[in-house]
Design a protein around this motif. Structure first.
Motif, mmCIF file in Angstrom:
data_model
loop_
_atom_site.group_PDB
_atom_site.id
_atom_site.type_symbol
_atom_site.label_atom_id
_atom_site.label_comp_id
_atom_site.label_asym_id
_atom_site.label_seq_id
_atom_site.Cartn_x
_atom_site.Cartn_y
_atom_site.Cartn_z
ATOM 1 N N GLY A 1 0.811 -1.208 0.000
ATOM 2 C CA GLY A 1 0.000 0.000 0.000
ATOM 3 C C GLY A 1 0.844 1.257 0.000
ATOM 4 N N VAL A 2 1.917 1.251 0.794
ATOM 5 C CA VAL A 2 2.815 2.409 0.825
ATOM 6 C C VAL A 2 3.410 2.654 -0.562
ATOM 7 N N LEU A 3 3.939 1.601 -1.164
ATOM 8 C CA LEU A 3 4.613 1.752 -2.453
ATOM 9 C C LEU A 3 3.623 2.080 -3.575
ATOM 10 N N GLY B 1 -1.737 2.730 2.822
ATOM 11 C CA GLY B 1 -2.060 4.004 2.187
ATOM 12 C C GLY B 1 -2.353 5.091 3.203
ATOM 13 N N ILE B 2 -3.061 4.739 4.286
ATOM 14 C CA ILE B 2 -3.365 5.725 5.328
ATOM 15 C C ILE B 2 -2.105 6.104 6.091
ATOM 16 N N ASP B 3 -1.310 5.101 6.452
ATOM 17 C CA ASP B 3 -0.069 5.346 7.189
ATOM 18 C C ASP B 3 0.852 6.265 6.384
ATOM 19 N N TYR B 4 1.022 5.942 5.112
ATOM 20 C CA TYR B 4 1.895 6.759 4.264
ATOM 21 C C TYR B 4 1.278 8.133 4.006
ATOM 22 N N VAL C 1 11.255 5.032 3.541
ATOM 23 C CA VAL C 1 11.537 4.755 4.950
ATOM 24 C C VAL C 1 10.315 4.162 5.662
ATOM 25 N N ILE C 2 9.100 4.550 5.272
ATOM 26 C CA ILE C 2 7.912 3.966 5.897
ATOM 27 C C ILE C 2 7.784 2.499 5.518
ATOM 28 N N ALA C 3 7.998 2.192 4.226
ATOM 29 C CA ALA C 3 7.969 0.790 3.796
ATOM 30 C C ALA C 3 9.076 -0.007 4.478
ATOM 31 N N ALA C 4 10.255 0.614 4.612
ATOM 32 C CA ALA C 4 11.368 -0.066 5.277
ATOM 33 C C ALA C 4 11.042 -0.346 6.733
#
Length: 373
Positions: free
Chosen positions: A50-52, A103-106, A318-321
Protein backbone atom coordinates in the motif's frame (compact mmCIF):
# COMPACT_ATOMS: atom_id res chain seq x y z
CA UNK A 1 -6.85 16.90 12.03
CA UNK A 2 -9.23 15.20 14.45
CA UNK A 3 -10.33 12.74 11.77
CA UNK A 4 -6.71 11.99 10.89
CA UNK A 5 -5.92 11.23 14.53
CA UNK A 6 -8.99 8.99 14.71
CA UNK A 7 -7.77 7.27 11.53
CA UNK A 8 -4.49 6.50 13.29
CA UNK A 9 -6.37 5.11 16.30
CA UNK A 10 -8.15 2.78 13.88
CA UNK A 11 -5.04 1.56 12.07
CA UNK A 12 -3.34 0.97 15.44
CA UNK A 13 -6.33 -1.02 16.66
CA UNK A 14 -6.55 -3.04 13.43
CA UNK A 15 -2.90 -4.09 13.60
CA UNK A 16 -3.31 -5.08 17.26
CA UNK A 17 -6.54 -7.09 16.78
CA UNK A 18 -5.00 -9.98 14.84
CA UNK A 19 -2.78 -11.35 17.63
CA UNK A 20 -5.44 -11.68 20.36
CA UNK A 21 -7.82 -13.22 17.80
CA UNK A 22 -5.41 -16.12 17.04
CA UNK A 23 -6.99 -18.62 19.50
CA UNK A 24 -10.43 -18.15 17.91
CA UNK A 25 -8.98 -18.29 14.39
CA UNK A 26 -7.23 -21.59 15.19
CA UNK A 27 -10.45 -23.08 16.52
CA UNK A 28 -12.67 -21.80 13.71
CA UNK A 29 -10.43 -22.78 10.80
CA UNK A 30 -8.43 -25.62 12.41
CA UNK A 31 -5.05 -23.88 12.07
CA UNK A 32 -1.59 -24.46 13.50
CA UNK A 33 -0.17 -21.52 15.50
CA UNK A 34 2.25 -20.53 12.72
CA UNK A 35 -0.51 -20.66 10.12
CA UNK A 36 -2.82 -18.49 12.22
CA UNK A 37 -0.01 -15.94 12.53
CA UNK A 38 -0.06 -15.50 8.76
CA UNK A 39 -2.98 -13.08 9.13
CA UNK A 40 -0.69 -10.42 10.61
CA UNK A 41 1.99 -11.22 8.02
CA UNK A 42 -0.56 -10.74 5.22
CA UNK A 43 -1.55 -7.45 6.81
CA UNK A 44 2.07 -6.23 6.83
CA UNK A 45 2.69 -7.41 3.26
CA UNK A 46 -0.39 -5.46 2.20
CA UNK A 47 0.88 -2.48 4.20
CA UNK A 48 4.21 -2.39 2.38
CA UNK A 49 2.43 -2.78 -0.96
CA UNK A 50 0.00 0.00 0.00
CA UNK A 51 2.82 2.41 0.82
CA UNK A 52 4.61 1.75 -2.45
CA UNK A 53 1.44 1.71 -4.57
CA UNK A 54 -0.02 4.92 -3.21
CA UNK A 55 3.35 6.62 -3.37
CA UNK A 56 3.23 6.11 -7.14
CA UNK A 57 -0.13 7.91 -7.20
CA UNK A 58 0.99 10.67 -4.81
CA UNK A 59 0.82 14.03 -6.60
CA UNK A 60 -1.16 12.50 -9.50
CA UNK A 61 -4.49 11.32 -8.09
CA UNK A 62 -4.85 13.93 -5.35
CA UNK A 63 -4.53 13.42 -1.62
CA UNK A 64 -8.26 13.18 -0.99
CA UNK A 65 -8.69 10.36 -3.49
CA UNK A 66 -5.67 8.46 -2.12
CA UNK A 67 -6.91 8.67 1.47
CA UNK A 68 -10.52 7.93 0.50
CA UNK A 69 -9.49 4.83 -1.44
CA UNK A 70 -7.33 3.72 1.49
CA UNK A 71 -10.16 4.06 4.02
CA UNK A 72 -12.49 2.09 1.72
CA UNK A 73 -9.93 -0.68 1.19
CA UNK A 74 -9.28 -0.97 4.92
CA UNK A 75 -13.00 -1.09 5.75
CA UNK A 76 -13.67 -3.65 3.01
CA UNK A 77 -10.77 -5.82 4.11
CA UNK A 78 -11.79 -5.69 7.79
CA UNK A 79 -15.38 -6.66 6.93
CA UNK A 80 -14.13 -9.41 4.63
CA UNK A 81 -11.90 -10.82 7.37
CA UNK A 82 -14.86 -10.91 9.75
CA UNK A 83 -17.15 -12.68 7.28
CA UNK A 84 -14.66 -14.94 5.46
CA UNK A 85 -15.98 -18.53 5.21
CA UNK A 86 -12.50 -20.07 4.84
CA UNK A 87 -8.88 -19.30 5.67
CA UNK A 88 -7.61 -18.38 2.15
CA UNK A 89 -10.35 -15.74 1.84
CA UNK A 90 -9.55 -14.46 5.34
CA UNK A 91 -5.89 -14.04 4.34
CA UNK A 92 -6.92 -12.23 1.14
CA UNK A 93 -9.10 -9.89 3.21
CA UNK A 94 -6.23 -9.23 5.66
CA UNK A 95 -4.01 -8.38 2.67
CA UNK A 96 -6.68 -5.98 1.37
CA UNK A 97 -7.06 -4.33 4.77
CA UNK A 98 -3.27 -4.01 4.95
CA UNK A 99 -3.26 -2.30 1.56
CA UNK A 100 -5.56 0.40 2.92
CA UNK A 101 -3.57 0.52 6.16
CA UNK A 102 -0.38 1.26 4.20
CA UNK A 103 -2.06 4.00 2.19
CA UNK A 104 -3.37 5.72 5.33
CA UNK A 105 -0.07 5.35 7.19
CA UNK A 106 1.90 6.76 4.26
CA UNK A 107 -0.63 9.39 3.19
CA UNK A 108 -1.20 11.01 6.58
CA UNK A 109 2.45 10.83 7.66
CA UNK A 110 3.47 12.44 4.36
CA UNK A 111 0.91 15.23 4.64
CA UNK A 112 1.70 15.99 8.29
CA UNK A 113 5.45 15.97 7.52
CA UNK A 114 5.15 18.78 4.97
CA UNK A 115 1.88 20.50 5.85
CA UNK A 116 2.58 22.16 9.20
CA UNK A 117 5.87 23.95 8.59
CA UNK A 118 8.02 24.19 11.71
CA UNK A 119 5.23 22.46 13.68
CA UNK A 120 5.38 19.30 11.56
CA UNK A 121 7.53 17.35 14.03
CA UNK A 122 5.19 18.14 16.92
CA UNK A 123 2.09 17.29 14.88
CA UNK A 124 3.61 14.01 13.66
CA UNK A 125 4.32 12.96 17.23
CA UNK A 126 0.71 13.71 18.18
CA UNK A 127 -0.58 11.82 15.12
CA UNK A 128 1.54 8.73 15.80
CA UNK A 129 0.68 8.80 19.51
CA UNK A 130 -2.90 8.05 18.46
CA UNK A 131 -1.64 4.92 16.71
CA UNK A 132 -0.43 3.79 20.13
CA UNK A 133 -3.84 4.51 21.65
CA UNK A 134 -5.38 2.19 19.07
CA UNK A 135 -2.74 -0.48 19.66
CA UNK A 136 -3.63 -0.45 23.38
CA UNK A 137 -7.38 -0.30 22.70
CA UNK A 138 -7.50 -3.27 20.26
CA UNK A 139 -6.36 -6.01 22.66
CA UNK A 140 -8.43 -4.44 25.46
CA UNK A 141 -11.58 -4.78 23.33
CA UNK A 142 -10.75 -8.40 22.48
CA UNK A 143 -10.24 -9.08 26.17
CA UNK A 144 -13.57 -7.42 27.03
CA UNK A 145 -15.77 -9.24 24.49
CA UNK A 146 -13.77 -12.47 24.12
CA UNK A 147 -11.69 -13.75 21.22
CA UNK A 148 -14.67 -15.76 19.91
CA UNK A 149 -16.40 -12.48 19.05
CA UNK A 150 -13.57 -11.12 16.90
CA UNK A 151 -15.82 -10.95 13.77
CA UNK A 152 -18.08 -8.41 15.52
CA UNK A 153 -15.06 -6.23 16.38
CA UNK A 154 -13.71 -6.30 12.82
CA UNK A 155 -17.19 -5.40 11.48
CA UNK A 156 -17.53 -2.57 13.99
CA UNK A 157 -14.08 -1.38 12.98
CA UNK A 158 -15.16 -1.28 9.31
CA UNK A 159 -18.29 0.73 10.15
CA UNK A 160 -16.39 3.29 12.26
CA UNK A 161 -13.90 3.66 9.42
CA UNK A 162 -16.47 4.83 6.85
CA UNK A 163 -17.53 8.20 8.39
CA UNK A 164 -13.94 9.40 8.05
CA UNK A 165 -14.62 9.69 4.31
CA UNK A 166 -16.86 12.67 5.11
CA UNK A 167 -13.94 14.55 6.68
CA UNK A 168 -11.66 14.49 3.62
CA UNK A 169 -12.87 17.88 2.40
CA UNK A 170 -10.44 19.36 4.94
CA UNK A 171 -7.47 17.75 3.17
CA UNK A 172 -5.66 19.88 0.60
CA UNK A 173 -5.54 17.95 -2.67
CA UNK A 174 -1.93 18.91 -3.37
CA UNK A 175 0.62 19.07 -0.55
CA UNK A 176 2.62 22.30 -0.23
CA UNK A 177 6.26 22.27 -1.26
CA UNK A 178 8.89 22.71 1.46
CA UNK A 179 9.84 26.39 1.87
CA UNK A 180 13.11 27.36 0.29
CA UNK A 181 14.68 28.41 3.59
CA UNK A 182 14.21 24.97 5.16
CA UNK A 183 15.74 22.94 2.40
CA UNK A 184 19.42 23.52 3.18
CA UNK A 185 22.15 22.91 0.64
CA UNK A 186 21.51 20.58 -2.27
CA UNK A 187 23.46 17.35 -1.67
CA UNK A 188 25.22 15.68 -4.54
CA UNK A 189 23.57 12.57 -5.98
CA UNK A 190 26.02 10.20 -4.29
CA UNK A 191 25.71 11.98 -0.94
CA UNK A 192 21.90 11.96 -1.25
CA UNK A 193 21.89 8.20 -1.82
CA UNK A 194 24.09 7.75 1.26
CA UNK A 195 21.77 9.91 3.40
CA UNK A 196 18.70 7.97 2.23
CA UNK A 197 20.45 4.64 2.85
CA UNK A 198 21.34 5.62 6.43
CA UNK A 199 17.81 6.93 7.09
CA UNK A 200 16.42 3.60 5.86
CA UNK A 201 18.91 1.77 8.11
CA UNK A 202 17.85 3.87 11.10
CA UNK A 203 14.19 3.13 10.49
CA UNK A 204 14.65 -0.60 9.92
CA UNK A 205 16.78 -0.98 13.06
CA UNK A 206 14.65 1.08 15.42
CA UNK A 207 11.41 -0.62 14.32
CA UNK A 208 13.21 -3.94 14.76
CA UNK A 209 13.96 -2.90 18.37
CA UNK A 210 10.35 -1.78 18.86
CA UNK A 211 8.99 -5.12 17.63
CA UNK A 212 11.73 -7.08 19.37
CA UNK A 213 10.97 -5.62 22.80
CA UNK A 214 7.22 -6.01 22.28
CA UNK A 215 7.61 -9.63 21.21
CA UNK A 216 10.35 -10.85 23.56
CA UNK A 217 9.97 -8.77 26.73
CA UNK A 218 7.47 -11.20 28.35
CA UNK A 219 9.69 -14.22 27.62
CA UNK A 220 12.82 -12.48 28.90
CA UNK A 221 11.14 -11.31 32.10
CA UNK A 222 9.84 -14.81 32.82
CA UNK A 223 13.31 -16.24 32.19
CA UNK A 224 14.77 -14.05 34.96
CA UNK A 225 12.13 -14.96 37.53
CA UNK A 226 9.05 -12.79 36.98
CA UNK A 227 5.57 -14.31 36.77
CA UNK A 228 3.58 -14.47 33.54
CA UNK A 229 1.05 -11.90 34.77
CA UNK A 230 3.64 -9.32 35.73
CA UNK A 231 5.54 -9.93 32.48
CA UNK A 232 2.39 -9.28 30.44
CA UNK A 233 1.60 -6.14 32.45
CA UNK A 234 5.15 -4.82 31.99
CA UNK A 235 4.84 -5.31 28.23
CA UNK A 236 1.57 -3.34 28.23
CA UNK A 237 3.35 -0.57 30.15
CA UNK A 238 6.07 -0.56 27.46
CA UNK A 239 3.48 0.16 24.75
CA UNK A 240 1.76 2.71 26.98
CA UNK A 241 5.04 4.56 27.55
CA UNK A 242 5.62 4.69 23.79
CA UNK A 243 2.30 6.47 23.41
CA UNK A 244 2.98 8.82 26.35
CA UNK A 245 6.44 9.61 25.00
CA UNK A 246 5.06 10.94 21.74
CA UNK A 247 2.66 13.27 23.52
CA UNK A 248 5.46 14.49 25.78
CA UNK A 249 7.84 15.20 22.89
CA UNK A 250 5.29 17.24 20.90
CA UNK A 251 5.89 20.53 22.80
CA UNK A 252 9.65 19.88 22.94
CA UNK A 253 9.70 19.53 19.15
CA UNK A 254 8.78 23.21 18.85
CA UNK A 255 12.03 24.18 20.63
CA UNK A 256 14.54 21.42 19.88
CA UNK A 257 15.86 20.13 16.55
CA UNK A 258 14.94 16.72 15.23
CA UNK A 259 18.62 15.77 15.35
CA UNK A 260 18.84 16.55 19.07
CA UNK A 261 15.62 14.69 19.91
CA UNK A 262 16.59 11.54 18.03
CA UNK A 263 20.15 11.57 19.38
CA UNK A 264 18.89 11.74 22.98
CA UNK A 265 16.27 9.09 22.17
CA UNK A 266 18.82 6.62 20.78
CA UNK A 267 21.24 7.23 23.66
CA UNK A 268 18.49 6.79 26.27
CA UNK A 269 17.15 3.71 24.52
CA UNK A 270 20.61 2.12 24.50
CA UNK A 271 21.15 2.86 28.19
CA UNK A 272 17.75 1.43 29.14
CA UNK A 273 18.35 -1.77 27.17
CA UNK A 274 21.66 -2.25 28.98
CA UNK A 275 19.87 -1.74 32.31
CA UNK A 276 17.24 -4.30 31.26
CA UNK A 277 19.97 -6.96 31.52
CA UNK A 278 19.84 -6.43 35.32
CA UNK A 279 16.88 -8.58 36.51
CA UNK A 280 15.79 -6.25 39.33
CA UNK A 281 15.65 -3.26 36.96
CA UNK A 282 14.34 -5.01 33.85
CA UNK A 283 10.59 -4.09 33.98
CA UNK A 284 11.37 -0.42 34.66
CA UNK A 285 14.12 -0.34 32.05
CA UNK A 286 11.79 -1.69 29.37
CA UNK A 287 9.32 1.09 30.22
CA UNK A 288 12.18 3.53 29.67
CA UNK A 289 12.87 1.96 26.27
CA UNK A 290 9.26 2.67 25.29
CA UNK A 291 9.59 6.29 26.41
CA UNK A 292 12.83 6.91 24.51
CA UNK A 293 11.98 5.02 21.30
CA UNK A 294 8.63 6.84 20.97
CA UNK A 295 9.75 10.01 19.08
CA UNK A 296 12.12 8.41 16.58
CA UNK A 297 9.64 7.42 13.85
CA UNK A 298 7.57 10.64 13.71
CA UNK A 299 10.50 12.99 14.37
CA UNK A 300 12.68 11.53 11.64
CA UNK A 301 10.22 12.18 8.80
CA UNK A 302 10.39 16.02 8.79
CA UNK A 303 14.19 15.76 9.16
CA UNK A 304 14.26 13.48 6.12
CA UNK A 305 12.09 15.86 4.08
CA UNK A 306 14.33 18.83 4.95
CA UNK A 307 17.49 16.85 4.17
CA UNK A 308 16.28 15.46 0.85
CA UNK A 309 13.52 17.80 -0.41
CA UNK A 310 14.08 16.69 -4.02
CA UNK A 311 13.83 12.98 -3.24
CA UNK A 312 10.07 12.68 -3.60
CA UNK A 313 9.90 9.00 -2.73
CA UNK A 314 12.12 9.20 0.35
CA UNK A 315 9.18 9.18 2.79
CA UNK A 316 7.62 6.13 1.17
CA UNK A 317 10.95 4.34 1.22
CA UNK A 318 11.54 4.76 4.95
CA UNK A 319 7.91 3.97 5.90
CA UNK A 320 7.97 0.79 3.80
CA UNK A 321 11.37 -0.07 5.28
CA UNK A 322 10.00 0.37 8.80
CA UNK A 323 7.20 -2.10 8.06
CA UNK A 324 9.70 -4.56 6.59
CA UNK A 325 11.82 -4.13 9.73
CA UNK A 326 8.85 -5.08 11.88
CA UNK A 327 8.22 -8.21 9.81
CA UNK A 328 11.86 -9.31 9.79
CA UNK A 329 12.60 -8.56 13.45
CA UNK A 330 10.82 -11.60 14.88
CA UNK A 331 12.48 -14.34 12.81
CA UNK A 332 15.90 -12.64 12.81
CA UNK A 333 15.96 -12.11 16.57
CA UNK A 334 14.59 -15.60 17.12
CA UNK A 335 17.48 -17.16 15.21
CA UNK A 336 20.07 -15.23 17.23
CA UNK A 337 18.34 -16.14 20.50
CA UNK A 338 18.53 -19.83 19.59
CA UNK A 339 22.28 -19.84 20.21
CA UNK A 340 22.60 -16.95 22.69
CA UNK A 341 19.68 -17.69 25.01
CA UNK A 342 16.67 -15.60 26.03
CA UNK A 343 18.56 -13.78 28.79
CA UNK A 344 20.72 -12.10 26.12
CA UNK A 345 17.71 -10.31 24.55
CA UNK A 346 18.37 -6.85 26.08
CA UNK A 347 22.09 -7.03 25.27
CA UNK A 348 21.39 -8.02 21.66
CA UNK A 349 18.89 -5.19 21.29
CA UNK A 350 21.26 -2.71 22.95
CA UNK A 351 23.83 -3.47 20.23
CA UNK A 352 21.18 -2.69 17.58
CA UNK A 353 20.28 0.48 19.48
CA UNK A 354 23.94 1.55 19.51
CA UNK A 355 23.91 1.16 15.72
CA UNK A 356 20.85 3.48 15.64
CA UNK A 357 22.81 6.05 17.66
CA UNK A 358 25.77 5.78 15.28
CA UNK A 359 23.47 6.26 12.28
CA UNK A 360 21.89 9.33 13.92
CA UNK A 361 25.28 10.94 14.63
CA UNK A 362 26.36 10.30 11.04
CA UNK A 363 23.14 11.83 9.67
CA UNK A 364 23.57 14.86 11.96
CA UNK A 365 26.98 15.56 10.43
CA UNK A 366 25.92 14.74 6.86
CA UNK A 367 22.82 16.97 6.90
CA UNK A 368 24.23 19.90 8.85
CA UNK A 369 23.58 23.20 7.11
CA UNK A 370 25.93 26.14 7.02
CA UNK A 371 24.02 27.74 9.89
CA UNK A 372 24.16 24.69 12.10
CA UNK A 373 21.86 21.67 12.66
Amino acid sequence: MVASCLGFVLIGALQALYGPAIPALREEFGLAPSTAGLALSAHFVGGVAGVLLFDRRYGRSGNRRILGTSYLLMATGAAGFALAPNWPLALAAALLAGLGFGGIDYGLNQLFAVGFGHRSTAMLNILNAHFGIGAILGPALIGAVGADHYPALFLAFALVDLPLLLCLRGVRDQAPQPPADTEGPRPAALALRSVLAVFVTLYVLHVGIEAGVGGWEPTHLQSVGYGAGLAATATSVYWLMMTVGRFLVAPLALRLSAQAIITVSCAGMTACLLLAAVPDLAPYAYAGVGLFIAPIFPTGLPWLHRSAPRARRAGALVIAASMAGGVAAGPALGKVIEWSGVRAVPLLLSAVSAACLAATLWLTRATRTKDGP
